[in-house]
Design a protein around this motif. Sequence first.
Motif, PDB file in Angstrom:
ATOM      1  N   UNK A  72      37.820  33.463 133.468  1.00 36.50           N
ATOM      2  CA  UNK A  72      37.967  33.546 131.932  1.00 36.50           C
ATOM      3  C   UNK A  72      38.727  34.817 131.411  1.00 36.50           C
ATOM      4  N   UNK A  73      38.325  35.950 132.013  1.00 38.50           N
ATOM      5  CA  UNK A  73      38.823  37.024 131.339  1.00 38.50           C
ATOM      6  C   UNK A  73      40.418  37.144 131.536  1.00 38.50           C
ATOM      7  N   UNK A  76      42.354  34.663 129.707  1.00 41.02           N
ATOM      8  CA  UNK A  76      42.520  35.362 128.133  1.00 41.02           C
ATOM      9  C   UNK A  76      43.433  36.239 128.271  1.00 41.02           C
ATOM     10  N   UNK A  79      47.140  34.578 128.584  1.00 43.38           N
ATOM     11  CA  UNK A  79      47.870  33.948 127.324  1.00 43.38           C
ATOM     12  C   UNK A  79      48.114  35.081 126.348  1.00 43.38           C
ATOM     13  N   UNK A 150      42.993  41.448 125.781  1.00 42.40           N
ATOM     14  CA  UNK A 150      42.781  39.916 126.082  1.00 42.40           C
ATOM     15  C   UNK A 150      42.304  39.461 124.633  1.00 42.40           C
ATOM     16  N   UNK A 151      43.194  39.824 123.594  1.00 40.75           N
ATOM     17  CA  UNK A 151      42.728  39.434 122.130  1.00 40.75           C
ATOM     18  C   UNK A 151      43.574  38.607 121.385  1.00 40.75           C
ATOM     19  N   UNK A 156      43.292  39.182 116.454  1.00 37.25           N
ATOM     20  CA  UNK A 156      42.273  39.027 114.927  1.00 37.25           C
ATOM     21  C   UNK A 156      40.933  40.053 115.119  1.00 37.25           C
ATOM     22  N   UNK A 395      44.944  25.909 114.906  1.00 36.58           N
ATOM     23  CA  UNK A 395      44.264  26.153 116.287  1.00 36.58           C
ATOM     24  C   UNK A 395      44.054  25.020 117.119  1.00 36.58           C
ATOM     25  N   UNK A 463      40.815  22.472 121.099  1.00 39.15           N
ATOM     26  CA  UNK A 463      41.143  23.700 120.704  1.00 39.15           C
ATOM     27  C   UNK A 463      42.053  24.475 121.605  1.00 39.15           C
ATOM     28  N   UNK A 464      43.017  25.367 121.029  1.00 40.12           N
ATOM     29  CA  UNK A 464      43.659  26.484 121.701  1.00 40.12           C
ATOM     30  C   UNK A 464      42.740  27.456 122.393  1.00 40.12           C
ATOM     31  N   UNK A 465      43.661  28.075 123.443  1.00 40.51           N
ATOM     32  CA  UNK A 465      42.968  29.224 123.791  1.00 40.51           C
ATOM     33  C   UNK A 465      41.842  29.079 124.596  1.00 40.51           C
ATOM     34  N   UNK A 466      41.584  27.826 125.135  1.00 37.41           N
ATOM     35  CA  UNK A 466      40.138  27.830 126.082  1.00 37.41           C
ATOM     36  C   UNK A 466      40.689  27.767 127.444  1.00 37.41           C
ATOM     37  N   UNK A 467      39.784  28.365 128.221  1.00 41.60           N
ATOM     38  CA  UNK A 467      40.296  28.933 129.704  1.00 41.60           C
ATOM     39  C   UNK A 467      39.936  27.531 130.539  1.00 41.60           C
ATOM     40  N   UNK A 468      39.199  26.657 130.159  1.00 43.46           N
ATOM     41  CA  UNK A 468      39.076  25.393 130.884  1.00 43.46           C
ATOM     42  C   UNK A 468      38.446  24.421 129.824  1.00 43.46           C
TER      43      UNK A 468
ATOM     44  N   UNK B 174      34.399  23.129 113.712  1.00 40.78           N
ATOM     45  CA  UNK B 174      35.410  22.235 113.822  1.00 40.78           C
ATOM     46  C   UNK B 174      34.491  20.922 114.562  1.00 40.78           C
ATOM     47  N   UNK B 181      38.776  22.145 110.011  1.00 42.15           N
ATOM     48  CA  UNK B 181      37.660  23.115 110.349  1.00 42.15           C
ATOM     49  C   UNK B 181      37.722  24.220 109.391  1.00 42.15           C
ATOM     50  N   UNK B 205      34.050  21.764 118.520  1.00 38.30           N
ATOM     51  CA  UNK B 205      34.387  23.194 119.307  1.00 38.30           C
ATOM     52  C   UNK B 205      34.587  24.166 118.320  1.00 38.30           C
ATOM     53  N   UNK B 206      34.182  25.698 118.840  1.00 45.64           N
ATOM     54  CA  UNK B 206      34.648  26.622 117.930  1.00 45.64           C
ATOM     55  C   UNK B 206      36.231  26.482 118.050  1.00 45.64           C
ATOM     56  N   UNK B 207      36.899  26.653 117.063  1.00 47.47           N
ATOM     57  CA  UNK B 207      38.298  26.504 117.141  1.00 47.47           C
ATOM     58  C   UNK B 207      39.066  28.091 116.748  1.00 47.47           C
ATOM     59  N   UNK B 209      39.805  31.757 118.412  1.00 50.19           N
ATOM     60  CA  UNK B 209      39.635  32.406 119.669  1.00 50.19           C
ATOM     61  C   UNK B 209      38.584  33.422 119.369  1.00 50.19           C
ATOM     62  N   UNK B 212      35.877  36.111 125.593  1.00 52.63           N
ATOM     63  CA  UNK B 212      35.622  35.669 126.702  1.00 52.63           C
ATOM     64  C   UNK B 212      35.235  34.116 126.983  1.00 52.63           C
ATOM     65  N   UNK B 214      35.174  31.747 124.829  1.00 52.72           N
ATOM     66  CA  UNK B 214      35.708  30.942 123.578  1.00 52.72           C
ATOM     67  C   UNK B 214      35.462  29.318 123.948  1.00 52.72           C
ATOM     68  N   UNK B 215      35.880  29.072 124.969  1.00 46.86           N
ATOM     69  CA  UNK B 215      36.130  27.680 125.727  1.00 46.86           C
ATOM     70  C   UNK B 215      34.815  26.847 125.614  1.00 46.86           C
TER      71      UNK B 215
END
Lengths: 560, 335
Positions: A72-73, A76, A79, A150-151, A156, A395, A463-468, B174, B181, B205-207, B209, B212, B214-215
């Motif tokens: 995951x790191x 992140x 992206x 990785x932010x 944000x 998002x 959602x965006x920015x999910x690693x899996x 969300x 959301x 899901x949490x929408x 970021x 680590x 978040x997914x």
Amino acid sequence: MATIDYPLDRPRAVEKEFSFSETLYKWVATVDHKRLGLMYIVSSIIFFVIAGLEATVIRTQLIFPNLHVVDPDTYNRLFTMHGTTMVFLVGMPFIAGFANYLVPLMIGARDMAFPRLNAFGFWIFLFGGLLLYFSYIGGGGLGGSGSAPDVGWFAYAPLTERAFSRGHATDYWILGILVSGIGSIASAINVIVTTISMRCPGMTLTKMPMFVWTMLVDSWLIVIALPPLTAAQIMLLLDRYLGANFFNTQKGGSAVLWQHFFWIFGHPEVYILIFLAFACLNEVVPVFSRKPIFGRQAMVGALVAIGFISLGVWAHHMFSVGMTSWSNTFFAASTVLVGVPTGIKIFNWTATMYGGKLRMTVPMLFCCAFLLQFLCAGLTGIMLGMAPFDWQLTDSYFVVAHFHYTLAGGLVFGIFAGLYYWYPKVTGRMFNEKWGKWHFWLFVIGFNLTFLPQHMAGFLGMPRRIYTYPAGRGWELWNFLSSCGVPFQLAAILFFAVNFVYSARKGEPAGDDPWDAWTLEWATTSPPPEYNFEKLPVVRSSRPLWDLKHPQDPDWKYNQ
Amino acid sequence: MNPYSLLAFLQVQASNLPERKIANMFRPLASPGESEKQVALLTFAITGAIFVVVGGLIVYTIARFRSRPGDDLRQEPPQVYGSNQIEVAWTIIPILIVFVLIGVTARVVAGVQNASPPKTTTHVTVIGHQWWWEVQYPDYGITTANEVHIPFSLDGAQATYFMLQSMDVAHSFWVPQLSGKTDVIPNRDNYLWMNPKAAGYYYGNCAEYCGTQHANMQIRLVAEPPEDFKKWTLNQQTKANEASEAAQDKAVFLSLSCVNCHMVQGTTAIGKFGPDLTHLMSRREIGGGVIENNRKNLRAWVNDPQGIKPGCLMPSLKLTDRELDQVVAYLETLK
């Protein structure tokens, strides 16, 4: 009226052989706008390839559910680096590169107004970029291993505060971008001063080429939009090292304040980027339609209108942060409104083509794809501007699809149009048309295959920015299709790279004016000499070479 | 009741609720989601029409005016510089469309954001943590995690008001089939309401970021009939099971560092950093939705959370096999 003197075909300057160290010195110490422009463009292309490979890993990870190609790191970081690189180290330096190379040639000047500031701008941008990538070695801090930030490219708060972001990865992000931003501002000031004060005799603002007009407005936007980001980044540094607590929510700071700062920069920024594509289309479409740009004044007006309105739309990235209904309505209104001048631009390019004699060269193909893809991007943009719909869409992967349609389907296609169009001028040789067409078609297929399905994933709540992602939520097919587009894009870029490197040495000699074009850069040799023009040209219309080639029917006879 | 029959019982009970795994925002089952869908359909209609007209024009222009082999390329087409009438037309028409879009937006934004609560309202406070959700019911004195239970009614008269807060970084709450959301931002109270019109086990899901994992910060929202919701709250209000047969396992649990982060009501475990475990076994998943809640997974999770959810804030405690068995045995009594 005196005749205009620019001999169209002159003998090429004799090429002198230089040793390696002489060549290196010539490039490193240069203040010539063309060399600096080229160095900007080549660095951008290299960063573009790096960012593309990062995206390849991202799409490989997402091809099937529950895949763990990278942890995951790492994902992140990828992206974050992909987004940051594409915006700050590809888009921005491409603007500076094109503007540097072309603005003086198009306005009949011998160099930019501030050549040394220009060199400073390039080198500080490059070092900013290298600093960002150095985080892979130094980001863990003393004794730590490397780790890139990785932010996210938007960084944000308070995820960037020391409580949540240990080590120095975030500092590299702040400093790398801050430093390269100084380069962008330097370059923008230079473009403004050059266009205001160094136009050749006869070139009033109403006769200035559309490319230069677009770059002028773009540079103003850069000068206005970048400082808020720089200020916010300095505030963040103060937070991290001097306990300032602007954005440190643990001590009463405001997370929303960062978002305002970031998007006051960030939304004009996307117009800053897309203006480069607009600039390229403004030259390429008329030349290959064999007609002047339709509604020149309306095009300039629309440009300025987009610039103004784009400064007042930033909070449409923040419809879900809990603003009042009045704020949400205001920003929805301004966002939808910016669609009007943008629409005018699309209509005018289409009208330029209408009734013309379209030469479907590689640059023109990229422009045609731009029009259709940018139309899609604009329409999904309206969907996102409708605040209630945006509460669902923001998002999600729909947003990923939308901004890749603007920035890849729009900006990158526009850049390729420009690269192919001015390639003969820069190298003095023609690229291989057949390979160029392979590049185009593979890229169109790959791009649309990658990003069209992402709209659907977004509708289904991904959602965006999910690693899996888990299986069974309806996202598998869309992600699989999306990843399948990647090899097409990679192959396309391979055609592009091979073509450009090979043709620079072995291509057919291009001559001064291979496209039968109308602006001043085609009146000098290919590549142009260091001084650009032996004798400064005098112009009477926005298409000086048309006037020259059609003495019986010159532009300046018509009211324009 | 032995743990296996308990799990079987829970699964049967849960299966009464329809699974809403495909979180399609165009199948909304609550008021905000429905009005957002109305806006979406109107926007689709307008943008679709624009796409057909403009896209068609572009394609037609390319096809019609493309030069073909054999064309005399030296012959230039007529030079047309523009037309003020046309420019005015394609400025005015989009502006009119824009006014329609803005009007609709303003109405729906105000309708959703400024809606006043109906009489029967449930209040829930959702608190985002890296990477799980704390769920509090101030009116009932309940704290739970990740699985949000709310009542529904077919006519949408049962509304739930959420107050959204964050303990650390920005998150976003969300559940696409119920509502758009709303961000969950530290140092700020945000609000969201929904009135589900169909029962279901909703996925969300949490929408935003948030770092680590978040997914794997997933949301499960259980909309159930008011009487079932009532039953659920009564169960959640009870203290932890104190069956004597678990006394030894319980002692082991309380002797380990689990208690520094986790709460089990009625015991000395009063940690607040991690999810409340008082009724752990009433939840279908663990680790913010990363795996199903069953004995095997629970044991694997307690043994090595980092292997299942890398980067999560629960450490691997290196328990012996015996300790592990006892801890899991105790956790399984927390129905």
